[in-house]
Motif scaffolding. Structure first.
Motif, mmCIF file in Angstrom:
data_model
loop_
_atom_site.group_PDB
_atom_site.id
_atom_site.type_symbol
_atom_site.label_atom_id
_atom_site.label_comp_id
_atom_site.label_asym_id
_atom_site.label_seq_id
_atom_site.Cartn_x
_atom_site.Cartn_y
_atom_site.Cartn_z
ATOM 1 N N THR A 185 1.187 -1.240 0.145
ATOM 2 C CA THR A 185 0.196 -0.022 -0.043
ATOM 3 C C THR A 185 0.498 0.530 -0.062
ATOM 4 O OG1 THR A 185 -0.560 0.414 2.768
ATOM 5 C CG2 THR A 185 -1.352 -1.237 1.991
ATOM 6 N N ASP A 186 -0.045 2.241 -0.141
ATOM 7 C CA ASP A 186 1.228 3.807 0.010
ATOM 8 C C ASP A 186 1.773 4.234 1.297
ATOM 9 O OD1 ASP A 186 -1.019 4.921 1.049
ATOM 10 O OD2 ASP A 186 -1.800 5.874 0.226
ATOM 11 N N TRP A 187 1.727 3.300 2.476
ATOM 12 C CA TRP A 187 2.280 2.969 3.683
ATOM 13 C C TRP A 187 3.469 2.927 3.445
ATOM 14 C CZ3 TRP A 187 0.025 3.202 9.000
ATOM 15 C CH2 TRP A 187 -1.236 3.362 9.047
ATOM 16 N N SER A 188 4.018 1.823 2.113
ATOM 17 C CA SER A 188 5.722 2.125 2.362
ATOM 18 C C SER A 188 5.945 1.970 0.770
ATOM 19 C CB SER A 188 5.857 0.947 1.962
ATOM 20 O OG SER A 188 5.166 -0.725 1.645
ATOM 21 N N GLU B 40 6.365 1.979 15.178
ATOM 22 C CA GLU B 40 5.110 2.356 15.597
ATOM 23 C C GLU B 40 4.202 2.629 14.223
ATOM 24 O OE1 GLU B 40 8.257 5.114 16.312
ATOM 25 O OE2 GLU B 40 8.075 3.284 17.242
ATOM 26 N N ARG B 41 4.594 2.803 13.522
ATOM 27 C CA ARG B 41 3.305 2.505 11.599
ATOM 28 C C ARG B 41 2.587 1.273 11.653
ATOM 29 N NH1 ARG B 41 1.253 6.461 8.434
ATOM 30 N NH2 ARG B 41 2.190 5.759 7.004
ATOM 31 N N VAL B 42 3.544 0.254 12.168
ATOM 32 C CA VAL B 42 2.713 -0.884 12.276
ATOM 33 C C VAL B 42 1.553 -1.307 13.322
ATOM 34 C CG1 VAL B 42 3.254 -3.931 12.719
ATOM 35 C CG2 VAL B 42 5.104 -2.791 11.782
ATOM 36 N N HIS B 43 2.280 -0.673 14.339
ATOM 37 C CA HIS B 43 1.076 -0.169 15.361
ATOM 38 C C HIS B 43 -0.609 0.168 14.907
ATOM 39 C CE1 HIS B 43 3.134 -3.193 18.134
ATOM 40 N NE2 HIS B 43 3.222 -2.484 18.280
ATOM 41 N N GLU B 44 0.629 1.139 14.629
ATOM 42 C CA GLU B 44 -0.653 2.379 13.957
ATOM 43 C C GLU B 44 -1.997 1.927 12.549
ATOM 44 O OE1 GLU B 44 -0.346 7.114 11.989
ATOM 45 O OE2 GLU B 44 0.429 6.114 12.863
ATOM 46 N N GLU C 278 -8.321 -2.888 11.615
ATOM 47 C CA GLU C 278 -8.850 -3.033 12.162
ATOM 48 C C GLU C 278 -10.924 -2.630 11.827
ATOM 49 O OE1 GLU C 278 -8.272 -2.335 16.484
ATOM 50 O OE2 GLU C 278 -6.568 -3.756 16.327
ATOM 51 N N ARG C 279 -9.999 -1.173 11.308
ATOM 52 C CA ARG C 279 -11.686 -0.393 11.191
ATOM 53 C C ARG C 279 -11.768 -0.232 9.752
ATOM 54 N NH1 ARG C 279 -8.211 3.321 13.277
ATOM 55 N NH2 ARG C 279 -7.634 4.790 11.090
ATOM 56 N N LEU C 280 -10.980 -0.853 9.143
ATOM 57 C CA LEU C 280 -11.728 -2.089 7.995
ATOM 58 C C LEU C 280 -12.503 -3.312 7.812
ATOM 59 C CD1 LEU C 280 -8.228 -1.219 5.548
ATOM 60 C CD2 LEU C 280 -10.032 1.057 4.791
ATOM 61 N N ASN C 281 -12.275 -3.197 8.416
ATOM 62 C CA ASN C 281 -12.545 -5.123 8.661
ATOM 63 C C ASN C 281 -13.921 -4.801 9.233
ATOM 64 O OD1 ASN C 281 -11.460 -6.810 8.167
ATOM 65 N ND2 ASN C 281 -9.976 -7.131 9.750
ATOM 66 N N GLN C 282 -14.066 -3.373 10.158
ATOM 67 C CA GLN C 282 -15.719 -3.577 10.362
ATOM 68 C C GLN C 282 -16.187 -3.051 9.155
ATOM 69 O OE1 GLN C 282 -15.148 -0.823 13.641
ATOM 70 N NE2 GLN C 282 -14.156 -2.427 15.032
ATOM 71 N N ARG C 283 -15.870 -2.186 8.180
ATOM 72 C CA ARG C 283 -16.827 -1.092 7.191
ATOM 73 C C ARG C 283 -16.685 -2.236 6.319
ATOM 74 N NH1 ARG C 283 -12.755 3.363 3.823
ATOM 75 N NH2 ARG C 283 -14.361 3.330 2.835
ATOM 76 N N PHE D 91 -16.046 -9.264 3.810
ATOM 77 C CA PHE D 91 -14.951 -9.587 3.408
ATOM 78 C C PHE D 91 -13.228 -9.185 5.017
ATOM 79 C CE2 PHE D 91 -10.589 -7.335 1.654
ATOM 80 C CZ PHE D 91 -10.335 -8.781 0.892
ATOM 81 N N ARG D 92 -12.315 -9.926 4.288
ATOM 82 C CA ARG D 92 -11.335 -9.911 5.921
ATOM 83 C C ARG D 92 -9.788 -9.552 5.467
ATOM 84 N NH1 ARG D 92 -10.557 -13.030 10.641
ATOM 85 N NH2 ARG D 92 -8.434 -11.815 11.744
ATOM 86 N N VAL D 93 -9.367 -8.873 6.215
ATOM 87 C CA VAL D 93 -8.085 -7.868 5.845
ATOM 88 C C VAL D 93 -7.771 -8.097 6.555
ATOM 89 C CG1 VAL D 93 -7.603 -5.795 5.946
ATOM 90 C CG2 VAL D 93 -9.197 -5.763 5.195
ATOM 91 N N LEU D 94 -6.294 -8.764 6.717
ATOM 92 C CA LEU D 94 -5.156 -9.612 7.440
ATOM 93 C C LEU D 94 -4.104 -8.753 7.300
ATOM 94 C CD1 LEU D 94 -5.093 -12.531 5.663
ATOM 95 C CD2 LEU D 94 -6.206 -12.481 7.997
ATOM 96 N N HIS D 95 -4.002 -8.639 8.439
ATOM 97 C CA HIS D 95 -2.654 -7.383 8.447
ATOM 98 C C HIS D 95 -1.181 -8.471 8.988
ATOM 99 C CE1 HIS D 95 -0.316 -4.302 11.294
ATOM 100 N NE2 HIS D 95 -0.165 -4.019 9.765
ATOM 101 N N GLY D 96 -0.662 -8.075 7.550
ATOM 102 C CA GLY D 96 0.213 -8.517 7.189
ATOM 103 C C GLY D 96 1.743 -8.001 6.804
#
Length: 573
Positions: free
Chosen positions: A346-349, A388-392, A398-403, A407-412
Motif C-alpha cells: 500500500t502507499d504506507w510503504s 509505531e507505523r505497524v501499530h498504527e 481493524e477499522r477496515l474489517n468493520q467497514r 471481507f477480511r483484511v489481514l495484517h501482514g
DNA sequence: GCCGTTTTCGGCCCGACTGTTTTCAGTCG
C-alpha cells in the motif's frame, strides 16, 4: 539445487553441438540433446540416481550415455568430450548464432576457410569468399553478411507480462471481425512461459484477406513488415513484432497444436501418431490413406491419439503425454480458484494506492480476503514501516474489517531477512501480524553456504508463514542468488512454511520447474501478485500461470483455501 | 545413440522456404 544435473545436461548439450559441427548423424545428435533435456528436468539428483545404478532408467539414456555420465560423475572429466573438442574447433560453435548458418554450413566454412568467429564470417562475406564455396551463392552470402551484422543487436526476449496483453488484444480485435471463426495467441505465450521470443497469433477464417486487412490496420500498428494472404507481420508502436497466421477452420485444432508447441511436445505427439501408422501435421491428423481423422479442434486430435486434452502450460514433454494417456493429468489450479491475495503493498510503504483502495479492488475481483504486506523498517528506500507505523496500520486494519465485513483484511508484513538470517522486526512485533512473509532485498552476493544458512534460519523462525520470491531472480536482468534451493525446500517442508510464487512479471519466482519440485517434496505454495498498485492485483494470473506450468492443483495453493481454513492454517503455525 | 502391444535392427516429426540447384540440401520453426 541439483547443480550436477545442470552440469551433466550442459555437457551432453555441448557434445551434441560439437557433433553437429562435425557433420554427425542427426539422430545421434538428437539422442544427446534428448538425454540432456531429460536429465535437466529430473527432480532427483543425477548423482544419487547414478549411485543406485538407475541412470539407464532415465528416458533417452542408454548404455553409451550411461557410461559417459558415470565417467564424468566419477572423475569430473569425460575423455570422449575432450577428444571431440580437440577434433572440432570449439569456437566455430559461435557461427551457429547467425541465422542461416546451421551445422553444415558452419562446418564447411571452418573446413574451407578456417573461420571460427562471427566477425571473421562477416569479413569473408564482404570479401566475397563465401560465394565461392559449394552450395553457397551471391544471395546466401549477402544474407549471411546481413545477419552477421545484426548478431548481438538482435531483439531480446520479452516478459510474458508484456507479450500476453498485446497478443490478447490482437486476438480479441480479430475475433470481432465477422469473417473470423476463432483467434488466439499461440506459441510460448499460450504456454505461459516466463519469457517470450516471438508474439504469434493464430486466426481461422474462410476469408483470410479480410483478417489480414484488419490485422495490418490495427490502431497501434507502426509498420507492416510483411503482408500476403496468410502470414502477415506487424510492428506495433511500442516496437513489438507480431506474426499472424490465418488458417482454414477445418485445420484450426491441428494448427493450434502445432503453433502452440513446444517443439518437443509436437515431436512426441507425432511419434505417437507414427506408431498408429498415422501422420500429424499442422494440417491435421491423417491415416495411412491420407484421410483426415481429426483437425478441427485440439480435443479431437488428442482424443484420436488416445489421450485427454493437455493444457498448453504442460506441453513441454515433461511427462504430460504419458499422464494424458493414463487419464492422470493434474486438475490444474485456475485463477478463479484464488480466494484472496496474501502479498500486496500500500502507499504506507512503496505501494501506489491506499489500503482502502486495495481492499475495494480485491472485493471487485471477487476475493474474500487480502493481506497487506508492506516492507519492514530497514528497507528505507521502500518506505519500510517503523514499529509505531505497524501499530498504527493495525488499527486501520481493524477499522477496515468493520467497514468491509464479511471481507477480511489481514495484517501482514513483508519483513526483510537480514544478512545473518535474523528478521527485521523483534519477535513480539512479528507475533502481532496475521501473516508474515519473509524476503531478501539486499546483500545478494553472499556465498552459497551463507545464503542458504540465512534463508534456512529465517524459515525456522516460528513466526514466518511464507518465504517471499525465494530465489530473488529478476528476469532478463539478474540471476537468482547463489543458494541451495533443495535445502531451502526441505527446510520449508519441515517447518511448514509456504513458498511464494511471486506474480510480478519480472519475477515469477519460484519458477515453474521449482514449483513442481516443491509440490513433489510436499511443500505448499502461494500465488501472490506482490501488487504495488490496485491494477496489479491482476499479476496473480502470472503466478497462477507459473503454478500451472508447475503441475499445481488447488490443493497445493494456500490462497485457494477459503477464509476459515486459511485462518486455521495460520493459527496452527 | 536410443528404443520396441508390429521390430534387438531399422527406424527416428513434418512441412515451408530459400537458394542453389537440374532434383535437392540446408535451415527454420
Amino acid at each position: 539445487m541439483h547443480r550436477r544435473n545442470d552440469e551433466v545436461a550442459r555437457l551432453l548439450d555441448n557434445i551434441a553441438e560439437l557433433l553437429s559441427l562435425h557433420g554427425e548423424n542427426p539422430f545421434r545428435i538428437r539422442a544427446y540433446t534428448t538425454a540432456a533435456r531429460n536429465i535437466g528436468a529430473l527432480s532427483e539428483d543425477v548423482e544419487e540416481i547414478y549411485r543406485r545404478g538407475g541412470l539407464d532408467d532415465i528416458p533417452g539414456v542408454g548404455d553409451a550415455i550411461t557410461r559417459k555420465v558415470a565417467e564424468y560423475l566419477e572423475t569430473g572429466r569425460l575423455g570422449y568430450y575432450e577428444d571431440l573438442k580437440r577434433r572440432v574447433n570449439v569456437a566455430a560453435v559461435d557461427l551457429l548464432e547467425v541465422p542461416g548458418m546451421g551445422p553444415a554450413r558452419a562446418h564447411l566454412v571452418y573446413q574451407q576457410l578456417g573461420i571460427t568467429t562471427v566477425p571473421e564470417l562477416l569479413e569473408a562475406a564482404r570479401d566475397h569468399r563465401l560465394a565461392e564455396l559449394p552450395g553457397f551463392g551471391a544471395k546466401l552470402e549477402a544474407r549471411i553478411a546481413r545477419e552477421a551484422e545484426r548478431v548481438g543487436a538482435r531483439s531480446r526476449r520479452l516478459l510474458l507480462g508484456v507479450a500476453l496483453p498485446v497478443a490478447e488484444e490482437v486476438a480479441a480485435r480479430l475475433r470481432a471481425v465477422p469473417a473470423v471463426e476463432a483467434a488466439d495467441p499461440a506459441g510460448s505465450i499460450r504456454r505461459m512461459r516466463d519469457t517470450i521470443g516471438d508474439i504469434d497469433v493464430l486466426a481461422s477464417s474462410t476469408r483470410p484477406e479480410a483478417v489480414v486487412a484488419t490485422f495490418t490496420t490495427l490502431p497501434f500498428v507502426r509498420e507492416v513488415l510483411a503482408t500476403g494472404p496468410t502470414r502477415p507481420s506487424i510492428l506495433t508502436r511500442d516496437e513489438l513484432q507480431i506474426d499472424l497466421r490465418v488458417i482454414r477452420p477445418e485445420e484450426w485444432g491441428s494448427a493450434l497444436v502445432y503453433f502452440t508447441g513446444s517443439k518437443e511436445h509436437n515431436i512426441a505427439l507425432r511419434s505417437l501418431a507414427n506408431e498408429h501408422g498415422w501422420k500429424l501435421s499442422e494440417y491435421g491428423l491423417f491415416d495411412r490413406e491420407g484421410t483426415r481423422i481429426a483437425g478441427r479442434t485440439e480435443a479431437e486430435i488428442y482424443a484420436a491419439l488416445g489421450m485427454d486434452w493437455i493444457p498448453p502450460e504442460l506441453r513441454e514433454d515433461r511427462g504430460e503425454i504419458a499422464a494424458a494417456r493414463a487419464h492422470r493429468l493434474p486438475l490444474l489450479v485456475d485463477v478463479d480458484d484464488l480466494r484472496g491475495d496474501l502479498h500486496v503493498h500500500t502507499d504506507w510503504s512503496d505501494g501506489h494506492d491506499s489500503p482502502e483502495r486495495m481492499v475495494e479492488a480485491a472485493i471487485a475481483r471477487g476475493y474474500r480476503y487480502l493481506a497487506f504486506a508492506d516492507h519492514s523498517s530497514s528497507l528505507g528506500v521502500a518506505g519500510g514501516l517503523t514499529i509505531e507505523r505497524v501499530h498504527e496500520q493495525r488499527r486501520l486494519v481493524e477499522r477496515l474489517n468493520q467497514r468491509f465485513a464479511p471481507f477480511r483484511v489481514l495484517h501482514g508484513t513483508e519483513v526483510d531477512i537480514l544478512p545473518n538470517g535474523d528478521l527485521d522486526y523483534p519477535d513480539e512485533v512479528l507475533a502481532g501480524f496475521d501473516v508474515v512473509t519473509a524476503s531478501i532485498h539486499s546483500v545478494f552476493d553472499q556465498t552459497r553456504e551463507r545464503m542458504t544458512a540465512r534463508i534456512v534460519k529465517a524459515l525456522r523462525h516460528p513466526h514466518v508463514d511464507i518465504l517471499g520470491h525465494p530465489t530473488g531472480r529478476l528476469l532478463l536482468r539478474r540471476p537468482a542468488y547463489e543458494v541451495d534451493l533443495e535445502a531451502v525446500l526441505q527446510a520449508a517442508v519441515e517447518s511448514g512454511v509456504t513458498l511464494e510464487i511471486n506474480g510480478q512479471p519480472d519475477r515469477l519466482d519460484l519458477d515453474d520447474t521449482w514449483s513442481r519440485r516443491a509440490k513433489e517434496a510436499g511443500a505448499r505454495l502461494v500465488c501472490s501478485s506482490d501488487a504495488h498498485a490496485a491494477v496489479q492485483l491482476d499479476y496473480a494470473r502470472y503466478a497462477v500461470a507459473t503454478a500451472r506450468r508447475g503441475w499445481l492443483e488447488p490443493a497445493h495453493v494456500l490462497n485457494a483455501l477459503p477464509l476459515d481454513r486459511l485462518l486455521a492454517h495460520l493459527r496452527a503455525r
